[in-house]
Every structure is written in structure tokens, then in C-alpha cells.
Design a protein around this motif. Structure first.
Motif, PDB file in Angstrom:
ATOM      1  N   GLN A  96      12.406   1.682 -60.623  1.00  0.00           N
ATOM      2  CA  GLN A  96      12.961   1.538 -60.063  1.00  0.00           C
ATOM      3  C   GLN A  96      14.247   1.930 -60.096  1.00  0.00           C
ATOM      4  OE1 GLN A  96      13.602  -2.786 -58.223  1.00  0.00           O
ATOM      5  NE2 GLN A  96      13.277  -2.187 -56.227  1.00  0.00           N
ATOM      6  N   GLU A  97      14.634   1.391 -61.086  1.00  0.00           N
ATOM      7  CA  GLU A  97      15.736   1.721 -61.794  1.00  0.00           C
ATOM      8  C   GLU A  97      16.008   3.031 -61.969  1.00  0.00           C
ATOM      9  OE1 GLU A  97      17.631   0.602 -65.487  1.00  0.00           O
ATOM     10  OE2 GLU A  97      19.732   0.274 -64.899  1.00  0.00           O
ATOM     11  N   LYS A  98      15.023   3.548 -62.497  1.00  0.00           N
ATOM     12  CA  LYS A  98      15.727   5.341 -62.976  1.00  0.00           C
ATOM     13  C   LYS A  98      15.300   6.252 -61.696  1.00  0.00           C
ATOM     14  CE  LYS A  98      12.795   5.400 -67.519  1.00  0.00           C
ATOM     15  NZ  LYS A  98      13.095   4.215 -68.400  1.00  0.00           N
ATOM     16  N   LEU A  99      14.443   5.450 -60.516  1.00  0.00           N
ATOM     17  CA  LEU A  99      14.352   6.285 -59.338  1.00  0.00           C
ATOM     18  C   LEU A  99      15.851   5.974 -58.612  1.00  0.00           C
ATOM     19  CD1 LEU A  99      10.519   5.343 -58.869  1.00  0.00           C
ATOM     20  CD2 LEU A  99      11.683   7.545 -59.230  1.00  0.00           C
ATOM     21  N   GLY A 100      16.290   5.093 -58.829  1.00  0.00           N
ATOM     22  CA  GLY A 100      17.519   5.094 -57.970  1.00  0.00           C
ATOM     23  C   GLY A 100      17.329   3.701 -57.200  1.00  0.00           C
ATOM     24  N   ASN A 101      16.509   3.399 -56.420  1.00  0.00           N
ATOM     25  CA  ASN A 101      15.702   2.450 -55.111  1.00  0.00           C
ATOM     26  C   ASN A 101      15.872   1.295 -55.924  1.00  0.00           C
ATOM     27  OD1 ASN A 101      13.956   0.189 -54.780  1.00  0.00           O
ATOM     28  ND2 ASN A 101      13.203   2.078 -53.211  1.00  0.00           N
ATOM     29  N   ARG A 102      16.697   0.594 -54.534  1.00  0.00           N
ATOM     30  CA  ARG A 102      17.064  -0.345 -54.945  1.00  0.00           C
ATOM     31  C   ARG A 102      16.351  -1.982 -53.930  1.00  0.00           C
ATOM     32  NH1 ARG A 102      23.724  -1.340 -56.386  1.00  0.00           N
ATOM     33  NH2 ARG A 102      23.506  -0.849 -58.555  1.00  0.00           N
ATOM     34  N   GLY A 103      16.462  -2.586 -53.985  1.00  0.00           N
ATOM     35  CA  GLY A 103      15.446  -3.271 -52.766  1.00  0.00           C
ATOM     36  C   GLY A 103      14.191  -3.540 -52.576  1.00  0.00           C
ATOM     37  N   ALA A 104      13.624  -2.351 -53.116  1.00  0.00           N
ATOM     38  CA  ALA A 104      11.623  -2.666 -52.883  1.00  0.00           C
ATOM     39  C   ALA A 104      11.669  -3.929 -53.464  1.00  0.00           C
ATOM     40  CB  ALA A 104      11.689  -1.326 -53.382  1.00  0.00           C
ATOM     41  N   MET A 105      10.090  -4.498 -52.925  1.00  0.00           N
ATOM     42  CA  MET A 105       9.441  -5.406 -53.816  1.00  0.00           C
ATOM     43  C   MET A 105       9.032  -4.014 -55.343  1.00  0.00           C
ATOM     44  SD  MET A 105       6.397  -7.721 -52.474  1.00  0.00           S
ATOM     45  CE  MET A 105       5.785  -8.943 -53.486  1.00  0.00           C
ATOM     46  N   ALA A 106       9.065  -5.127 -56.203  1.00  0.00           N
ATOM     47  CA  ALA A 106       8.089  -3.921 -56.953  1.00  0.00           C
ATOM     48  C   ALA A 106       7.993  -4.925 -58.653  1.00  0.00           C
ATOM     49  CB  ALA A 106       9.300  -3.481 -58.682  1.00  0.00           C
ATOM     50  N   PHE A 107       6.409  -4.893 -58.639  1.00  0.00           N
ATOM     51  CA  PHE A 107       6.205  -5.399 -59.601  1.00  0.00           C
ATOM     52  C   PHE A 107       4.759  -4.513 -60.652  1.00  0.00           C
ATOM     53  CE2 PHE A 107       3.845  -6.298 -55.683  1.00  0.00           C
ATOM     54  CZ  PHE A 107       2.459  -6.161 -56.423  1.00  0.00           C
ATOM     55  N   ASP A 108       4.318  -5.637 -62.188  1.00  0.00           N
ATOM     56  CA  ASP A 108       3.556  -5.142 -62.696  1.00  0.00           C
ATOM     57  C   ASP A 108       2.593  -6.019 -62.329  1.00  0.00           C
ATOM     58  OD1 ASP A 108       5.818  -3.889 -63.768  1.00  0.00           O
ATOM     59  OD2 ASP A 108       4.902  -3.797 -65.418  1.00  0.00           O
ATOM     60  N   ILE A 109       1.060  -4.937 -62.627  1.00  0.00           N
ATOM     61  CA  ILE A 109      -0.707  -5.822 -62.417  1.00  0.00           C
ATOM     62  C   ILE A 109      -1.175  -5.589 -63.583  1.00  0.00           C
ATOM     63  CG2 ILE A 109      -2.812  -5.349 -61.593  1.00  0.00           C
ATOM     64  CD1 ILE A 109      -2.143  -5.237 -58.550  1.00  0.00           C
ATOM     65  N   GLN A 110      -1.495  -6.379 -64.338  1.00  0.00           N
ATOM     66  CA  GLN A 110      -2.636  -6.506 -65.152  1.00  0.00           C
ATOM     67  C   GLN A 110      -3.525  -6.345 -65.281  1.00  0.00           C
ATOM     68  OE1 GLN A 110      -3.943  -5.515 -68.631  1.00  0.00           O
ATOM     69  NE2 GLN A 110      -2.221  -6.747 -69.795  1.00  0.00           N
ATOM     70  N   ALA A 111      -4.544  -5.577 -65.197  1.00  0.00           N
ATOM     71  CA  ALA A 111      -6.109  -5.488 -64.927  1.00  0.00           C
ATOM     72  C   ALA A 111      -6.666  -4.261 -65.760  1.00  0.00           C
ATOM     73  CB  ALA A 111      -6.830  -5.617 -63.897  1.00  0.00           C
ATOM     74  N   VAL A 112      -5.779  -4.015 -67.194  1.00  0.00           N
ATOM     75  CA  VAL A 112      -6.380  -2.482 -68.200  1.00  0.00           C
ATOM     76  C   VAL A 112      -6.786  -1.710 -67.183  1.00  0.00           C
ATOM     77  CG1 VAL A 112      -7.089  -2.868 -70.638  1.00  0.00           C
ATOM     78  CG2 VAL A 112      -7.046  -4.789 -69.476  1.00  0.00           C
ATOM     79  N   CYS A 113      -8.025  -0.872 -67.486  1.00  0.00           N
ATOM     80  CA  CYS A 113      -8.143   0.775 -66.988  1.00  0.00           C
ATOM     81  C   CYS A 113      -8.957   0.810 -66.020  1.00  0.00           C
ATOM     82  CB  CYS A 113      -9.596   0.819 -67.866  1.00  0.00           C
ATOM     83  SG  CYS A 113      -9.504   0.971 -69.473  1.00  0.00           S
ATOM     84  N   SER A 114      -9.090  -0.642 -65.023  1.00  0.00           N
ATOM     85  CA  SER A 114      -8.497  -1.155 -63.528  1.00  0.00           C
ATOM     86  C   SER A 114      -7.870  -1.618 -62.624  1.00  0.00           C
ATOM     87  CB  SER A 114      -9.807  -2.364 -63.086  1.00  0.00           C
ATOM     88  OG  SER A 114     -10.803  -2.238 -64.122  1.00  0.00           O
TER      89      SER A 114
END
Ligand code: ACO
Length: 319
Positions: A96-114
Motif C-alpha cells: 500500500q505504501e509503495k503504491l501511494g494509497n492511503r486509507g484502504a483496508m489492507a491485510f494479508d491472508i495466510q493459506a499457502v498455495c490456496s
């Protein structure tokens, strides 16, 4: 209201590393064994310092360009990765920082290859609920970091890369059905059973796999979950224009297609070019099919993945 695929992009780091290159680097293997067992001819390996957030950013820029969407207009960023830059913050926030977006909801998902199909399914729910309108879904991995280069049964299988999709709220059809599942009782057949504690690695920081158990499990659930998605959308599997599966192994892909009654001409296969890139492999294959002109707007695609956890899932969409 649908979540429609507005744009797709992907990125592979550096030059391809062939099976022969691995032999030259000292891996006790050979081209014939790898191709016969897996279909893999090459993989891309990120340089030291090249992170999942960098690969994901490069794929995201290409997806945003192809969707003609500004990064500032995104209101949701989800990154599927098992090789995040840091324990925290999330790779999604770093991109998000690299793209220059501020304010979007941002999170990771951990489900490996799925992870990528899990993330698409989650983004679809947000968009269909009306709470969000423009989502960036990324799969990004540097799996080379968690490979034991002394373990020839695993190190030849994986590579690094990223792929991304921009989803937009639309009245025209997009994602038609999603399904995702997990069975944690299979966690031991594919894992990186280590952690960091008090500044030290506890356990084993390398990928470990029972290849034959994974193979059997993958073929079973990939055909089941694709069938489930078709049932939700009330379409026959014969109506799928392109099956775009997780690119782990050509034999898993062929067995799944056979179970679904699909000829290999309807299956997008890129595993030979980049090996198993975990959460990145499905959007890499999706982008390849768009770039080479096979996938056309209006066609039906089935994206599906299976991975550690064990997790599995599918997304049926009209492109
Ligand atoms: N090069 C040469 N020989 C090798 C290599 C290698 N890279 N790796 C293993 N071998 C040897 C083994 O030592 C063994 O030799 P031996 O018979 O003298 O003991 C022989 O090959 C057979 O080993 P197996 O492990 O039994 O090989 P198998 O036929 O099961 O193939 C493989 C292994 C390719 C991993 C297979 O089990 C498979 O495709 N599993 C699916 C796993 C997968 O795709 N995982 C991806 C992650 S999970 C996911 O994304 C869904």
C-alpha cells in the motif's frame, strides 16, 4: 452486484533458472527426473533483498494499469503470502505504501498455495456486500527463502513471483461462485514447522513435505471444490472455458482435469516456466492466458488451489 475482474498483472524476478542450472549449483538432481515427475523446466529465484512486497508491488502496478484504475482509488488491498517481508506489518500495508494509497483496508491472508483463491473469495464478499468497490488482490511469494537446498525432493519444485488482480463492483457478471475449505488435521504433510522466539529460530525454518500424501490429497480436493463451485453457480463443468489451477505439478493438474472431464486444451499450464510459486501461481497463469490471447472477455474461468494447512478453494468467474 458482482465483483468483476477489471485488470490482471504479474511479475517474475530475474532470469529463469533451469533444471540444469540447479545441477550446476550443486543440487543432486537431473532435468529428466524433474520434468517427468513435475513438468517443471525452470523457476525464477529472487535476489537477496528482493521481497514479496517488491514482487507484489510490481505485479500490482501492472494489474492497475491494465484495469485503468488509480492506486489512490483502491479501498481494499489483500495480499496472499506465506513469505511476508516481516512478521508485521503486513505485506499488504507495505505494498500500500509503495503504491501511494492511503486509507484502504489492507491485510494479508495466510493459506499457502490456496491463498490467492481465499483472498479473491474474501474480496468478492466485501464487494458484493456493498461496503467496498475497488479491491486489489495479490499473491506474492519468495519461497526460495524457505527452501532447504540440501533437500532435493522439495527445492526443485518451488520458485518466486507475484500476480495481482483488480476487482471492481459491477452490474455485469464477474465472480459467479466461490468455495474454500481447510482441514488442519493434515498440517504435518506440508509445513515450515519453525518460528522466531527471543531472537532465535525455534524448530525447523525450512519447507518439509510428504510428497505422495500431498499428491493424493490435492487431486481429491481440487476436483471436489471445482464441482462444488459449478453446483453453486448451477453450471456444468463442461461449460468452463479455462481451468486455471494452482501450478504445483503437471501430474496433479492433469489428474484434476481428467476427474473434471476437461481436456488439457482447456487448462492453462505455466508450471514449466516458473515452478510452484505458491499463492502467486494462479494469477501468474491467469495473466499468461490473457497476455497470449487465449482468455477472452465473457469466457468462464475456474481458478482453484490447494496448499498447506491443508487448505483448498476455487473461484468460478466470468472474465
Ligand atoms: N532428483 C532426482 N531424484 C530425486 C529427486 C530429485 N529432485 N527427489 C527425489 N528423488 C528420488 C528419491 O530420492 C527417490 O529415490 P530412491 O527411489 O532411490 O529412494 C526417488 O526419487 C523417488 O522419490 P519419491 O519421493 O518417492 O518420488 P515421487 O515419485 O513421490 O515424486 C514428488 C516426488 C514429485 C514430490 C511427488 O510426490 C509429487 O509430485 N508430490 C506432489 C507434491 C507437490 O506438488 N507439492 C507442491 C506443494 S503442495 C501444493 O502446492 C499443493
Amino acid at each position: 452486484m458482482y465483483a468483476r475482474i477489471a485488470g490482471v498483472g504479474s511479475f517474475l524476478p530475474g532470469q529463469p533458472v533451469s533444471n540444469e542450472d540447479l545441477v550446476r549449483r550443486g543440487v543432486d538432481t537431473n532435468d529428466d527426473w524433474i520434468i517427468t515427475r513435475t513438468g517443471i523446466r525452470a523457476r525464477h529465484l529472487a535476489d537477496e533483498g528482493c521481497t514479496s512486497s517488491y514482487l507484489g508491488y510490481e505485479a500490482a502496478k501492472r494489474a492497475l494499469d491494465s484495469a485503468d484504475v488509480e492506486a489512490a482509488d483502491l479501498d481494499l488491498i489483500i495480499v496472499a503470502t506465506s513469505t511476508p517481508d516481516f512478521i508485521f506489518p503486513s505485506t499488504a500495508c507495505l505494498i500500500q505504501e509503495k503504491l501511494g494509497n492511503r486509507g484502504a483496508m489492507a491485510f494479508d491472508i495466510q493459506a499457502v498455495c490456496s491463498g490467492f483463491v481465499y483472498a479473491l473469495g474474501v474480496a468478492d464478499k466485501f464487494i458484493r456486500s456493498g461496503s467496498h468497490r475497488k479491491a486489489l488482490v495479490i499473491g506474492a511469494e519468495v519461497f526460495s527463502r524457505i527452501l532447504d537446498w540440501e533437500d532435493r525432493a522439495t527445492c526443485v519444485l518451488f520458485g518466486d513471483g507475484a500476480g495481482a488482480v483488480v476487482l471492481e463492483a459491477s452490474e455485469r457478471p464477474g465472480i459467479l461462485a466461490t468455495a474454500a475449505h481447510a482441514d488442519g488435521s493434515y498440517n504435518r504433510i506440508l509445513s515450515v514447522p519453525g518460528s522466531v522466539c527471543g531472537g532465535k529460530v525455534i524448530g525447523d525454518p525450512f519447507l518439509r513435505m510428504d510428497g505422495q500424501a500431498v499428491f493424493k490429497f490435492a487431486v481429491k480436493v481440487l476436483s471436489e471444490v471445482a464441482t462444488e463451485c459449478c453446483a453453486i453457480a448451477e453450471i456444468a463443468s463442461s461449460k468452463i472455458d479455462w481451468l486455471i489451477p494452482h501450478q504445483a505439478n503437471i501430474r496433479i493438474i492433469e489428474s484434476t482435469a481428467k476427474k473434471l472431464g476437461l481436456v488439457m486444451d482447456k487448462v492453462v499450464v505455466t508450471v514449466e516456466k516458473h515452478g510452484n510459486t505458491s499463492a502467486a501461481s494462479i494469477p501468474l497463469a491467469l495473466d499468461a492466458a490473457i497476455q497470449d490471447g487465449r482468455l477472452q472477455r465473457g469466457q468462464k474461468i475456474m481458478l482453484e488451489g490447494v496448499g498447506g494447512g491443508f487448505t483448498w478453494g476455487a473461484v468460478l468467474a466470468e472474465y
